[in-house]
Scaffold this motif. Sequence first.
Motif, PDB file in Angstrom:
ATOM      1  N   TRP A  77      47.798  15.634  13.205  1.00  0.00           N
ATOM      2  CA  TRP A  77      47.232  14.828  12.009  1.00  0.00           C
ATOM      3  C   TRP A  77      47.134  15.737  10.611  1.00  0.00           C
ATOM      4  CZ3 TRP A  77      43.000  15.181   8.941  1.00  0.00           C
ATOM      5  CH2 TRP A  77      42.604  13.964   8.092  1.00  0.00           C
ATOM      6  N   HIS A  78      46.546  16.916  11.067  1.00  0.00           N
ATOM      7  CA  HIS A  78      46.249  17.894   9.794  1.00  0.00           C
ATOM      8  C   HIS A  78      47.790  18.209   9.004  1.00  0.00           C
ATOM      9  CE1 HIS A  78      42.178  18.323  10.003  1.00  0.00           C
ATOM     10  NE2 HIS A  78      42.060  18.521  11.361  1.00  0.00           N
ATOM     11  N   GLY A  79      48.769  18.301  10.228  1.00  0.00           N
ATOM     12  CA  GLY A  79      50.105  18.780   9.524  1.00  0.00           C
ATOM     13  C   GLY A  79      50.670  17.957   8.733  1.00  0.00           C
ATOM     14  N   ARG A  80      50.425  16.604   9.150  1.00  0.00           N
ATOM     15  CA  ARG A  80      51.026  15.452   8.437  1.00  0.00           C
ATOM     16  C   ARG A  80      50.065  15.195   7.072  1.00  0.00           C
ATOM     17  NH1 ARG A  80      53.107  10.083  11.045  1.00  0.00           N
ATOM     18  NH2 ARG A  80      55.057  10.983  12.273  1.00  0.00           N
ATOM     19  N   GLU A  94      49.098  25.160   7.946  1.00  0.00           N
ATOM     20  CA  GLU A  94      47.770  24.349   8.167  1.00  0.00           C
ATOM     21  C   GLU A  94      47.513  24.275   9.448  1.00  0.00           C
ATOM     22  OE1 GLU A  94      44.246  22.710   7.428  1.00  0.00           O
ATOM     23  OE2 GLU A  94      45.692  23.841   5.994  1.00  0.00           O
ATOM     24  N   VAL A  95      48.728  23.717  10.378  1.00  0.00           N
ATOM     25  CA  VAL A  95      48.587  23.627  11.632  1.00  0.00           C
ATOM     26  C   VAL A  95      48.028  25.014  12.330  1.00  0.00           C
ATOM     27  CG1 VAL A  95      49.838  23.210  13.680  1.00  0.00           C
ATOM     28  CG2 VAL A  95      50.367  21.661  12.017  1.00  0.00           C
ATOM     29  N   PHE A  96      48.551  26.181  12.237  1.00  0.00           N
ATOM     30  CA  PHE A  96      47.888  27.175  12.774  1.00  0.00           C
ATOM     31  C   PHE A  96      46.410  27.230  12.076  1.00  0.00           C
ATOM     32  CE2 PHE A  96      52.189  27.664  13.666  1.00  0.00           C
ATOM     33  CZ  PHE A  96      52.288  28.920  14.624  1.00  0.00           C
ATOM     34  N   VAL A 155      55.324  18.012  14.936  1.00  0.00           N
ATOM     35  CA  VAL A 155      54.902  18.635  13.429  1.00  0.00           C
ATOM     36  C   VAL A 155      55.576  19.593  12.979  1.00  0.00           C
ATOM     37  CG1 VAL A 155      52.986  19.717  14.228  1.00  0.00           C
ATOM     38  CG2 VAL A 155      53.080  18.543  11.912  1.00  0.00           C
ATOM     39  N   LEU A 156      56.075  20.612  13.990  1.00  0.00           N
ATOM     40  CA  LEU A 156      56.616  21.849  13.199  1.00  0.00           C
ATOM     41  C   LEU A 156      58.288  21.605  12.935  1.00  0.00           C
ATOM     42  CD1 LEU A 156      55.230  24.721  15.782  1.00  0.00           C
ATOM     43  CD2 LEU A 156      54.317  23.775  13.262  1.00  0.00           C
ATOM     44  N   TYR A 205      47.118  35.062  12.235  1.00  0.00           N
ATOM     45  CA  TYR A 205      48.039  33.951  12.356  1.00  0.00           C
ATOM     46  C   TYR A 205      48.720  34.192  10.827  1.00  0.00           C
ATOM     47  CZ  TYR A 205      47.276  30.712  16.331  1.00  0.00           C
ATOM     48  OH  TYR A 205      47.065  30.041  17.572  1.00  0.00           O
ATOM     49  N   ALA A 206      47.937  34.047   9.879  1.00  0.00           N
ATOM     50  CA  ALA A 206      48.394  34.113   8.409  1.00  0.00           C
ATOM     51  C   ALA A 206      49.424  35.116   8.348  1.00  0.00           C
ATOM     52  CB  ALA A 206      47.454  34.060   7.539  1.00  0.00           C
ATOM     53  N   HIS A 207      48.840  36.415   8.857  1.00  0.00           N
ATOM     54  CA  HIS A 207      49.865  37.539   8.775  1.00  0.00           C
ATOM     55  C   HIS A 207      51.122  37.509   9.370  1.00  0.00           C
ATOM     56  CE1 HIS A 207      50.579  41.962   7.866  1.00  0.00           C
ATOM     57  NE2 HIS A 207      50.546  42.216   9.089  1.00  0.00           N
ATOM     58  N   GLN A 208      50.803  37.077  10.684  1.00  0.00           N
ATOM     59  CA  GLN A 208      52.138  36.915  11.509  1.00  0.00           C
ATOM     60  C   GLN A 208      53.162  35.995  11.065  1.00  0.00           C
ATOM     61  OE1 GLN A 208      52.767  38.621  14.620  1.00  0.00           O
ATOM     62  NE2 GLN A 208      50.848  39.882  14.301  1.00  0.00           N
ATOM     63  N   LEU A 209      52.673  34.782  10.513  1.00  0.00           N
ATOM     64  CA  LEU A 209      53.584  33.708   9.850  1.00  0.00           C
ATOM     65  C   LEU A 209      54.190  34.501   8.671  1.00  0.00           C
ATOM     66  CD1 LEU A 209      51.386  30.600  10.132  1.00  0.00           C
ATOM     67  CD2 LEU A 209      53.520  31.218  11.408  1.00  0.00           C
ATOM     68  N   LEU A 210      53.403  35.080   7.863  1.00  0.00           N
ATOM     69  CA  LEU A 210      54.174  35.916   6.761  1.00  0.00           C
ATOM     70  C   LEU A 210      55.142  36.625   7.174  1.00  0.00           C
ATOM     71  CD1 LEU A 210      54.464  36.282   3.719  1.00  0.00           C
ATOM     72  CD2 LEU A 210      52.575  38.117   4.024  1.00  0.00           C
ATOM     73  N   MET A 211      55.004  37.661   7.931  1.00  0.00           N
ATOM     74  CA  MET A 211      55.968  38.325   8.564  1.00  0.00           C
ATOM     75  C   MET A 211      57.135  37.678   9.242  1.00  0.00           C
ATOM     76  SD  MET A 211      54.244  41.889  10.398  1.00  0.00           S
ATOM     77  CE  MET A 211      53.417  40.969  11.811  1.00  0.00           C
TER      78      MET A 211
END
Length: 225
Positions: A77-80, A94-96, A155-156, A205-211
């Motif tokens: 829901w949040h992802g959508r 946002e999901v993460f 969602v991903l 999470y934010a750092h890992q996703l950026l990498m």
Amino acid sequence: MVTPSPIPLRERKHAQTKLALMRAALEGMERRPLEEVPVKDLCDTAMVSEATFFNYFPRKSDVLAYYSQLWTLELGWHGRQTAARTPGLPAIEEVFRQAARRVQERPGVMGEVIAYHARQRQRAAAAALGRAERALAFPDLAGIEEIPVGGLEVVLVPNLQYAIEHGALPPNTHLHSVMVALVALFYGTPLALMRSNPAGVAGAYAHQLLMLWNGVRATAGARQG
């Protein structure tokens, strides 16, 4: 606009009992593993008989499967919601963020969820979630009845495809490999931090996703070269 029909009383009562048992289990899992939480304690909290518990959850571990399903639905829901405004990588991020919030709120439960999934030898088919279960579990999430039931890929994957098609990720991105990396981050990051620093999961999470995004771009560029 079509007004949804009222939810029948029997369906509402069924959902209320099932959710009450699940919430009792969630509280118990914050203090000890689910296997150490007596079914009797859950039934006493929910004010039902043990026979009723096993009518809803034939195995105690089925509570974890049910919670995981609801949690994934909430994340979807949040992802959508984000994808409706800014599809692609922002919706995935946002999901993460929402997952990190739950890890911080219930680190014990998240540990049990991760352990449950690690023990499964094969992926179980998603069970149907009724309208009453969705509405009572998430009364503030308008439209959650429309979110399809499934795993993270529901969602991903569409948002990864959007990111590839619109240039946020290279056109030669290997989608399956990125999905494997995302699932590894999703479960592995809390596993590494939730006991020592659950509040740090969001930042990690934010750092890992950026990498990951930078790595995908760099790898795609190297393949082209």
